[in-house]
Design an enzyme around this catalytic site. Structure first.
Site, PDB file in Angstrom:
ATOM      1  N   HIS A  46      49.682  93.944  71.589  1.00 11.65           N
ATOM      2  CA  HIS A  46      48.733  92.949  72.086  1.00 11.65           C
ATOM      3  C   HIS A  46      48.623  91.758  71.127  1.00 11.65           C
ATOM      4  O   HIS A  46      47.640  91.017  71.173  1.00 11.65           O
ATOM      5  CB  HIS A  46      47.336  93.558  72.263  1.00 11.65           C
TER       6      HIS A  46
ATOM      7  N   GLN B  85      48.657  88.985  81.309  1.00 12.40           N
ATOM      8  CA  GLN B  85      47.431  89.350  80.590  1.00 12.40           C
ATOM      9  C   GLN B  85      47.545  89.244  79.074  1.00 12.40           C
ATOM     10  O   GLN B  85      46.609  88.818  78.403  1.00 12.40           O
ATOM     11  CB  GLN B  85      47.018  90.767  80.993  1.00 12.40           C
ATOM     12  N   PHE B  86      48.676  89.618  78.519  1.00 18.57           N
ATOM     13  CA  PHE B  86      49.009  89.401  77.115  1.00 18.57           C
ATOM     14  C   PHE B  86      50.474  88.973  77.050  1.00 18.57           C
ATOM     15  O   PHE B  86      51.289  89.442  77.848  1.00 18.57           O
ATOM     16  CB  PHE B  86      48.819  90.671  76.272  1.00 18.57           C
ATOM     17  N   ALA B  87      50.805  88.118  76.089  1.00 22.52           N
ATOM     18  CA  ALA B  87      52.197  87.681  75.956  1.00 22.52           C
ATOM     19  C   ALA B  87      53.126  88.873  75.724  1.00 22.52           C
ATOM     20  O   ALA B  87      54.300  88.832  76.102  1.00 22.52           O
ATOM     21  CB  ALA B  87      52.323  86.684  74.807  1.00 22.52           C
ATOM     22  N   ASP B  88      52.610  89.928  75.123  1.00 18.57           N
ATOM     23  CA  ASP B  88      53.397  91.131  74.882  1.00 18.57           C
ATOM     24  C   ASP B  88      53.861  91.792  76.179  1.00 18.57           C
ATOM     25  O   ASP B  88      54.810  92.584  76.174  1.00 18.57           O
ATOM     26  CB  ASP B  88      52.573  92.151  74.093  1.00 18.57           C
ATOM     27  N   TYR B  89      53.182  91.485  77.291  1.00 20.74           N
ATOM     28  CA  TYR B  89      53.532  92.099  78.576  1.00 20.74           C
ATOM     29  C   TYR B  89      54.514  91.249  79.378  1.00 20.74           C
ATOM     30  O   TYR B  89      54.871  91.611  80.503  1.00 20.74           O
ATOM     31  CB  TYR B  89      52.280  92.286  79.440  1.00 20.74           C
ATOM     32  N   ILE B  90      54.943  90.147  78.839  1.00 25.59           N
ATOM     33  CA  ILE B  90      55.738  89.207  79.619  1.00 25.59           C
ATOM     34  C   ILE B  90      57.197  89.653  79.764  1.00 25.59           C
ATOM     35  O   ILE B  90      57.911  89.171  80.640  1.00 25.59           O
ATOM     36  CB  ILE B  90      55.676  87.801  78.982  1.00 25.59           C
TER      37      ILE B  90
ATOM     38  N   PRO C 258      58.801  92.318  81.008  1.00 25.02           N
ATOM     39  CA  PRO C 258      59.312  92.758  82.309  1.00 25.02           C
ATOM     40  C   PRO C 258      59.573  91.608  83.284  1.00 25.02           C
ATOM     41  O   PRO C 258      60.363  91.766  84.210  1.00 25.02           O
ATOM     42  CB  PRO C 258      58.196  93.677  82.834  1.00 25.02           C
TER      43      PRO C 258
ATOM     44  N   GLU D 195      46.929  89.940  86.668  1.00 24.57           N
ATOM     45  CA  GLU D 195      46.215  91.207  86.524  1.00 24.57           C
ATOM     46  C   GLU D 195      44.754  90.949  86.139  1.00 24.57           C
ATOM     47  O   GLU D 195      44.464  90.354  85.099  1.00 24.57           O
ATOM     48  CB  GLU D 195      46.906  92.058  85.460  1.00 24.57           C
TER      49      GLU D 195
ATOM     50  N   GLU E 250      54.653  92.606  86.027  1.00 24.72           N
ATOM     51  CA  GLU E 250      54.894  91.241  85.575  1.00 24.72           C
ATOM     52  C   GLU E 250      56.112  90.622  86.262  1.00 24.72           C
ATOM     53  O   GLU E 250      56.121  89.429  86.577  1.00 24.72           O
ATOM     54  CB  GLU E 250      55.065  91.211  84.059  1.00 24.72           C
TER      55      GLU E 250
END
Length: 334
Positions: free
Chosen positions: A126, A79-84, A86, A26, A57
């Site tokens: 984030h 983009q952030f580990a928090d988004y991983i 999915p 992203e 993701e």
């Protein structure tokens, strides 16, 4: 170089050497990444090799699986580990398993990069540190650098590795060295490590820790930002501690850890992530199993809280030098 520049340079070095490397995620193309770690790649290598992906993701990881199986070498950014999360099913069920389920016919030469941890006032979604969710999955390698020198060398080694690597980049030390205090100069070690990033190709081997400070009284195990926090605590309190930067969580350099704890007889482990089921728990167990008769005190841990990341209390949440001091005093007193 700071860590962002070192990571950017690692991409360029490897993309110039190997036309099969593709970089996407992203905003990593035209925009150069939210932290600018991929800045200039699309301009130099074109949209075929550095491009933007939809906000999916699972789709980013899933397409990388196909590319890696086909023979390309995808280096993808979440983009952030928090988004991983999915993409977690794809990572666990496909990325980590492909070599084994095909009896070695297909490998997964891919790197999943992601900024992780707190320190930029990013709030609950984030700032998370999910490394233990990946160290538990057989088939994955997990890397967390603490300096620009290591970030570049480890990323090059990760890209060259034939198996999948999760590469977590601590946001708090992206823009420069950090010694655990956000309001004072950096340690000489951090300054030296930031100033010695070579040009061109070099690697830092996966699975090899670094003793960043030698000592006789206690062993401190840390990685990422917490290496700097540990050094600050030791210097502030004049403790003769041996500080080990793990650099790679999987594979783990257990030999270096074992040798150090056998020498000092005491061990403290530092992590930014919450306490329960964190990677520090695994380290404590390994130290107890291998060094039980050498230990003079129980293995200590200093960690984040067992709570969702508290935006308003970010710097209280971090295991800083003051909490490190308390933990060190307890380990030294027992």
């Amino acid at each position: 170089m700071n860590m962002i520049q070192a990571i950017n340079d690692a991409h360029k070095v490897m993309m110039r050497r190997d036309p099969d490397i593709v970089v996407y995620g992203e905003d990593v193309g035209f925009f150069g990444g939210v932290f600018r770690a991929t800045e200039g790649l699309q301009k130099e290598f074109g949209k075929q090799r550095c491009f933007d992906a939809p906000i999916s993701e699972g789709g980013i990881v899933g397409t990388a699986v196909g590319m890696a199986a086909y023979g390309l070498k995808p280096v993808i950014e979440i983009q952030f580990a928090d988004y991983i999360y999915p993409g977690y099913d794809q990572i666990v069920s496909e990325v980590a398993k492909m070599r084994y389920r095909t009896a070695g016919e297909w490998s997964m030469p891919m790197v999943i990069r992601s900024p992780y941890g707190g320190g930029i006032f990013g709030g609950q979604t984030h700032s998370q540190s999910p490394e233990s969710l990946f160290t538990h999955i057989a088939g994955l390698k997990v890397v967390v650098p603490s300096t620009p020198y290591d970030a570049k060398g480890l990323l090059i080694a990760a890209i060259e590795d034939p198996d999948p690597v999760i590469f977590f980049e601590p946001k708090r030390i992206y823009n420069g060295p950090f010694d655990g205090h956000h309001d004072r100069p950096v340690t000489p070690w951090a300054r030296h490590k930031a100033s010695e990033v070579p040009e061109g190709h070099y690697t830092v081997p996966l699975g090899k820790a670094e003793i960043v400070r030698e000592g006789e009284e206690v062993t401190i195990l840390a990685y990422g930002t917490m290496v700097h926090v540990a050094l600050a605590a030791v210097e502030d309190n004049k403790i003769d501690a041996e500080v080990i930067d793990l650099r790679t969580l999987v594979p783990l350099d257990i030999e270096t850890i074992e040798k150090s704890v056998q020498k000092t007889g005491r061990c403290l482990i530092a992590q930014e992530a919450p306490r329960t089921s964190g990677f520090a728990s695994e380290l404590a167990t390994l130290v107890q199993e291998r060094c039980f008769y050498n230990l003079e005190a129980p293995v200590g841990r200093v960690t984040g809280w067992d709570t969702p990341y508290p935006h308003a209390y970010e710097w209280t949440y971090f295991p800083g030098p003051k909490r490190m001091k308390t933990a060190l005093q307890k380990v030294m007193a027992d």
